[in-house]
Design an enzyme around this catalytic site. Structure first.
Site, mmCIF file in Angstrom:
data_model
loop_
_atom_site.group_PDB
_atom_site.id
_atom_site.type_symbol
_atom_site.label_atom_id
_atom_site.label_comp_id
_atom_site.label_asym_id
_atom_site.label_seq_id
_atom_site.Cartn_x
_atom_site.Cartn_y
_atom_site.Cartn_z
ATOM 1 N N SER A 309 78.714 23.518 64.833
ATOM 2 C CA SER A 309 78.337 24.096 63.558
ATOM 3 C C SER A 309 79.593 24.305 62.720
ATOM 4 C CB SER A 309 77.621 25.416 63.872
ATOM 5 O OG SER A 309 77.566 26.245 62.777
ATOM 6 N N HIS A 398 71.315 24.380 48.997
ATOM 7 C CA HIS A 398 71.880 24.450 47.651
ATOM 8 C C HIS A 398 72.034 23.093 46.998
ATOM 9 C CE1 HIS A 398 72.866 28.722 47.320
ATOM 10 N NE2 HIS A 398 72.874 28.667 48.636
ATOM 11 N N LYS A 430 66.048 27.458 45.200
ATOM 12 C CA LYS A 430 67.192 27.256 44.321
ATOM 13 C C LYS A 430 66.879 26.337 43.154
ATOM 14 C CE LYS A 430 69.295 29.170 47.938
ATOM 15 N NZ LYS A 430 68.772 29.378 49.277
#
Lengths: 681, 536
Positions: A309, A398, A430
């Site tokens: 990650s 995003h 968003k």
């Protein structure tokens, strides 16, 4: 302003096509002045009844600077005003000048440029550390004295009656002694639409932020903070009309989890549409963006698997990763060398202790990072993926809708086939002005997730109202073909916009082309106005967003600020360093003649030293709005000593007037430079 | 001799020089402001024992090393690390073959997924199903008081959409808190009688986020063995020490509380936060917690109570306030009262009600609150309006409970199923009755007779044995047959293999006041007939 007036040949085609509009030419201007008058009279009435000092001190909402400049443009080009009559100016700003458009796209083969990390002068670093030191020392002193002299106000953080404190004095130190000092920047209640402008509910604190009292008055402020990238946060217009129709047909709730009777035909259609939008075989929708990660990641990996990650991944990803039981390793933010070194290590070493090979390795990255504005180096990751055979999960929360020439996220931006990515995740909060999230992938993967993700069996399904908003906004970006698969020539509007003239090198007919009418419910195709279903407005929004993002980003740099992230990212972080400057920045922006609300972020969401202001640009902002933000930043930046950026190649800084005037040149110049990199490469 | 004296002299000069410079350093040190404090600290830690100073130095060095280390650094200093050449690594990379990301569905799973009911158009008491193309009587949707089809709520939601748009487009901290959210929070708090409440944007994620907001590493959680998956996941995130008590057995709870206390006394550990976590009406089987007794125990042993009322809020009590109203206990006695606006109010999201401290704490520490966009305003208004409807029309609850009673009378006579659910529960779980019926009806009663279960394991001592696959298949047949006959029901869907203990397969009926008593009876009679036929 010479540049603004100069109309390109495309915009003259545009003009002629729009003249057919039957609305009287002055309506936009008169509408705007009426709106401002109504707002002002409301405020005047309120401020006389209320003793509020803030309300009285702010001038009766004057968007005068915004309004006059917009009106100028409006009077000039009013005959061809685009979409003026279906949107409300306070929600979605009217912008007629075709120069203020841009298409963001990566040149294949070129390196991915991010902002270079710029260090501030040493005295700034030093004073920042000193500030925190003073705050900490003072805080401890206050605690020490307070506990002895005012034990009552410390009750809740001390153990008593055999109960340990819910939040001990040590655990809550940061919150009480540092965050509380700047509480006025957080949890600001608002009302109205989180569009181009937003109404904040005025509040005061009589006791140093222990309590906040709402005064009952409102201030309309320019909103450069909401995640409203494409400006679909609207209470009026085509999408809102569609939502109204959807709510009338389907109600508010479907009363149950997806697998337990909470599915409607609308869910099925919407999921198919989302899959088409992102270019995958299938998709599943969840009712909350956070929960999309936290409830579906555990369905992908389990014990014996490894998750790699990015160190800056969002909390929801961490939440899901921890629930999955898989082993986790982190790599340096967006650093492909570090990722490769880590991959070589973990594959060769295998599982800890036993050295057995990993069952699978899942690399999780975000398309666009919410605090940094950086874009993932997708070509780099995919190159590694070929060699190291890991699975790739891209969180496009995003980036979906906000990046790429067709708004299809990072894969679109880089011109990469999305199916090279195994799992695409994103949210609707968003760009689409809705809420919830999706996961898209191969058909078999999604079917597995439907029964193995917890959301399907336990969590409420998404509301039909929200689904309609998602479908309407997505369809308007994708465009609905009138008949047959492709029909860009059916509308003279779309032919004038440059997106549809893009080279057809990487897109197939299916993706990212228009959708057929059968992909939407019949009632929805009938409700959507032609400007939306033709895709013209979607393209218009994408181009405006891209222009605004580049403009603000580059403008701030030219003014001498230190910014972070990718120039095409709608998230524009501006570093302010000192903690006290954050609150001042926030206050000075809010107390301007045209109030601007901004988001300030500090530790622990960022490293201690790099406190920042985060702007979220929207397609609903006009160029004049961005000018206004730049002017405000310029003034505040001078007062607060924030301009510490070093210009590349020894260029000089620009004045704010220069930036505003040369905006188009700035944005186009950047795009050319970006394209030019390929040749030198 | 000259040769010997020369080094001696040199040594002398060196020693002298060192001594002089040391005293110079000392003098400068004392001139520095604050040096007194450092000196006192060193002296008090030294205490005539060089070993102590040495230990402190080592700690200081370790702290510095630790601070300098990056999180992303590969951990090569582990014992088991293998030194490999680049060529070996290349070969290993080449050799490594990962498992496929997901297994395709097998035939049963695919069939079950295909049989999931899909409603055509709005949901309600008589929805049209896409699967059959006909209308059905709905005993599957969680629409207890019929709010899902309420026209007034729909109208108010529409008005809100016209005022606020659909999405809130922001996290709660950054311009995502609308006035309607604050109003909804106030409405919930007023309705329950707590100091405050906080709204989360999904019902399921609420409790998973509330638990880690309060419970940290080292804290103690005592939880029921049959808590729902959301609670299990929240506890997993919290990293607290977890002790389990037998499902809905407060004797077992008391024993566990005593053993935890004994353990603490023995170890003389510091006072940590302690929590009891359980559900009002259990999602797994519809059984109900004895709230007054639970509160008595919590006070006696000084625990905080996190109660998940997702299935009881909006469903029991005279006006649907939940267990607190049913047992006439002030809601303020429950430290964290978690409920769902999506189930009880047919809107969306969830809430946690409690004292101001509890609520404000979550505004900074609840992961799903802080890091998520706030709920769409129109859903918050729907929730507020739902509360208004409940307040003003207690007859809805009366009707709901009439329907529950009517259904129970019919189902009690079906001897091939057993019902673990409480008689007031709006969700009714049906288990296939096994041959020795007693121990399956109340697994906890069997455990009391034997030795107590191990509190650190979620598995009870006498875990009921059942054949998941076979029972699931049988129940699925019942569900499909019922749908064919115009009754929409569902199995309680589970994610097998991800829960700590497997829940027994069951059919979960959800009662609603939107159906007339006659319709309810008709539907349940159809179901009873199918059950008798299929499960003989």
């Amino acid at each position: 302003m010479a540049l603004n007036r100069g109309s390109s040949p495309t915009s003259s085609i545009f003009k002629s096509s729009k003249r057919s509009s039957s609305t009287p030419p002055t309506s936009a201007a008169s509408y705007l002045s009426a709106l401002s008058q109504a707002d002002a009279s409301l405020r005047a009435r309120r401020s006389t009844t209320s003793p509020s000092p803030t309300a009285a001190s702010t001038p009766a909402l004057s968007f005068s600077s915004l309004l006059t400049s917009t009106t100028e443009v409006g009077e000039e080009d009013n005959s061809d005003g685009l979409a003026v009559y279906t949107t409300v100016h306070t929600e979605f700003g009217h912008c007629y000048n075709e120069n203020y458009r841009h298409v963001s796209k990566h040149t294949p083969g070129a390196p991915v440029i991010q902002d270079i990390d710029q260090d501030p002068p040493y005295y700034i670093l030093f004073s920042t550390y000193i500030s925190y030191l003073i705050l900490i020392v003072l805080g401890h002193m206050r605690d020490f004295l307070g506990k002895r002299f005012y034990p009552d106000s410390y009750k809740h953080i001390m153990p008593r009656d055999g109960y340990a404190a819910l939040n001990s004095d040590f655990d809550s130190f940061y919150t009480r002694r540092l965050k509380q000092r700047m509480d006025e920047c957080f949890m600001q209640p608002v009302t109205g639409v989180a569009g181009r402008t937003i109404q904040i509910l005025d509040r005061v604190t009589p006791d140093y932020n222990h309590t906040q009292i709402l005064l009952g008055t409102r201030t309309r402020a320019l909103n450069i903070s909401s995640y409203n990238y494409l400006g679909f946060a609207q209470a009026h217009g085509g999408c809102a009309d569609a939502v109204e129709e959807g709510m009338k047909r389907y109600g508010v709730s479907t009363a149950g989890a997806r697998l337990e009777g909470g599915s409607t035909d609308l869910h099925i259609t919407a999921e198919a549409l989302v899959a088409k939008f992102v270019g995958m075989e299938a998709a599943v929708i969840s009712s909350m963006g956070f929960a999309t990660n936290s409830t579906y990641i555990p369905a992908l990996v389990s014990k014996g698997c490894l998750i790699i990650s990015d160190e800056l991944n969002h909390t929801s990803i961490r939440f899901g990763v921890r629930n999955s039981g898989a082993h986790v390793r982190m790599f340096k933010h967006n650093d492909m060398k570090n990722l490769e070194a880590l991959l070589r290590e973990v594959i060769s070493q295998g599982q800890p202790k036993t050295h057995r090979p990993w069952k699978k390795i899942l690399v999780i990255v975000e398309g666009m990072y919410s605090m940094e504005g950086t874009m993932v180096d997708l070509p780099g990751v995919l190159k590694l993926k070929e060699k190291y055979k890991f699975y790739l999960f891209v969180d496009e929360a995003h980036s979906i809708g906000a990046t790429g020439p067709h708004g299809r996220g990072v894969a679109d931006y880089f011109g990469i086939d999305p199916r090279k990515i195994d799992v695409l995740m994103g949210t609707f909060t968003k760009s689409f002005g809705a809420s919830g999230g999706y996961i898209a992938g191969s058909k078999s993967l999604i079917e597995r997730l439907r029964i193995r993700g917890y959301s399907g069996a336990y969590a409420e399904s998404i509301s039909p109202a929200v689904l309609t908003q998602i479908m309407a906004s997505m369809a308007s970006i994708m465009s609905v073909a009138t008949d047959g698969p492709v029909g860009p020539s059916s509308s003279s509007l779309s032919s004038s916009t440059s997106t549809l003239q893009l080279p057809q090198d990487f897109h197939t007919l299916i993706h990212p082309g228009p959708i057929s009418q059968s992909s939407l419910p019949t009632w929805l195709t009938h409700t959507l106005p032609p400007s939306l279903s033709s895709g013209a407005e979607g393209a218009h929004r994408l181009q405006r967003l891209s222009f605004n993002s580049h403009y603000l980003h580059l403008g701030l740099q030219k003014l001498g600020f230190i910014t972070l992230g990718h120039a095409s990212s709608p998230i524009v972080p501006l570093l302010v360093f000192n903690p006290a400057k954050m609150i001042m920045f926030h206050r000075m922006m809010k107390d301007r003649k045209t109030p601007i609300v901004v988001v300030v972020v500090a530790y622990p969401a960022t490293p201690l030293i790099s406190s920042r202001v985060r702007f979220c640009v929207s397609a609903s902002h006009t160029k004049e709005d961005v000018d206004e933000v730049l002017r405000a930043c310029d003034e505040v930046g001078d007062v607060l000593d924030l301009k510490h950026g070093v210009m590349a190649n020894g260029e000089r800084r620009w004045t704010v007037e220069e930036v505003c005037e040369r905006a188009v040149e700035l944005v186009r110049g950047y795009a050319e430079a970006e394209g030019g990199l390929k040749k030198t490469d | 001799m000259e040769n010997a004296s020369f080094p001696l002299e040199t040594v002398e000069t060196v020693v002298l020089f060192v001594a002089q410079s040391l005293s110079a350093v000392e003098r400068t040190f004392y001139k520095l402001p604050g040096s007194g404090i450092i000196e006192r600290y060193v002296r008090s830690s030294h205490q005539n024992d060089p070993g102590r100073t040495f230990a402190e130095l080592i700690i200081l060095i370790l702290v510095i090393i630790n601070l300098l280390q990056s999180r992303t650094r590969p951990d090569r200093n582990k014992k088991s690390f293998l030194e490999l050449t680049e060529k070996d690594i290349d070969e290993l990379v080449e050799e490594w073959a990962p498992e496929p990301l997901s297994q395709p569905l097998n035939e049963t799973e695919a069939a079950e997924l295909a049989a999931v009911p899909i409603v055509l158009g709005p949901t309600g008491p008589h929805p049209t199903l896409l699967n059959t193309g006909k209308t059905a009587i709905n005993l599957a949707s969680l629409n207890f008081t019929g709010l899902a089809g309420n026209d007034h709520i729909k109208q108010r939601a529409l008005e809100t959409m016209r005022k606020h748009g659909v999405g809130s487009c922001g996290p709660t901290g950054f311009y995502g808190t609308f006035d309607v959210h604050l109003n909804c929070e106030r409405d919930i708090a007023d309705f329950l009688g707590t100091e405050g409440a906080i709204l989360y944007s999904q019902g399921f994620s609420t409790i998973s986020s509330v638990i880690p907001a309060f419970c940290k590493r080292g804290d103690i959680i005592v939880a029921d063995r049959a808590v729902t998956l959301a609670i299990q996941k929240g506890m997993e995130i919290s990293r607290s020490t977890i002790r389990w008590y037998d499902h809905n057995d407060l004797h077992s709870l008391e024993e566990v509380l005593q053993s935890v206390e004994k353990d603490r006394r023995k170890r003389k550990g510091p006072l940590t936060r302690r929590f009891i976590i359980t559900e009002g009406i259990f999602e797994r089987d519809g059984s109900m917690t004895d709230l007054p007794k639970l509160i008595e125990l919590k006070h006696k042993y000084k625990y905080r109570l996190i109660l998940d009322e997702s299935f009881s809020f909006g469903a029991v009590g005279r006006t649907g306030r939940g267990l607190t109203e049913l047992y006439n206990v002030p809601a303020s006695k429950i430290d964290m009262l978690v409920g769902s606006c999506s189930i009880g109010l047919c809107a969306g999201g969830g809430f946690c009600a409690g004292s101001h401290t509890v609520v404000e704490h979550q505004r900074i520490n609840g992961p799903a609150y802080v890091f998520s966009a706030s709920m769409p305003p129109l859903l918050a208004v729907s929730a507020s309006e739902g509360i208004n409807v409940l307040r003003n029309t207690p007859s809805l609850l009366v009707k709901l409970h009439d329907n529950i009673r009517a259904a129970r009378i019919i189902l009690d006579q079906v001897d091939c199923v057993s019902i673990p659910s409480h008689r007031a529960s709006p969700i009714i779980h049906l288990y296939i009755r096994a041959t020795p019926p007693s121990d399956l009806l109340h697994p906890s009663s069997a455990a009391v007779s034997a030795k107590p279960s191990n509190p650190s394991s979620p598995v009870p001592r006498d875990a009921p044995v059942f054949d998941i696959q076979k029972e699931e298949r049988l129940l699925q047949e019942v569900v499909e047959e019922a749908m064919a006959q115009g009754v929409m029901i569902t199995k309680a869907k589970r994610v097998r293999g991800l829960e700590l203990t497997e829940a027994r397969p069951s059919i979960r009926l959800a009662m609603t006041s939107a159906l007339s008593k006659a319709d309810t009876e008709k539907a349940v009679n159809v179901l009873a007939k199918i059950l008798r036929k299929k499960l003989k």
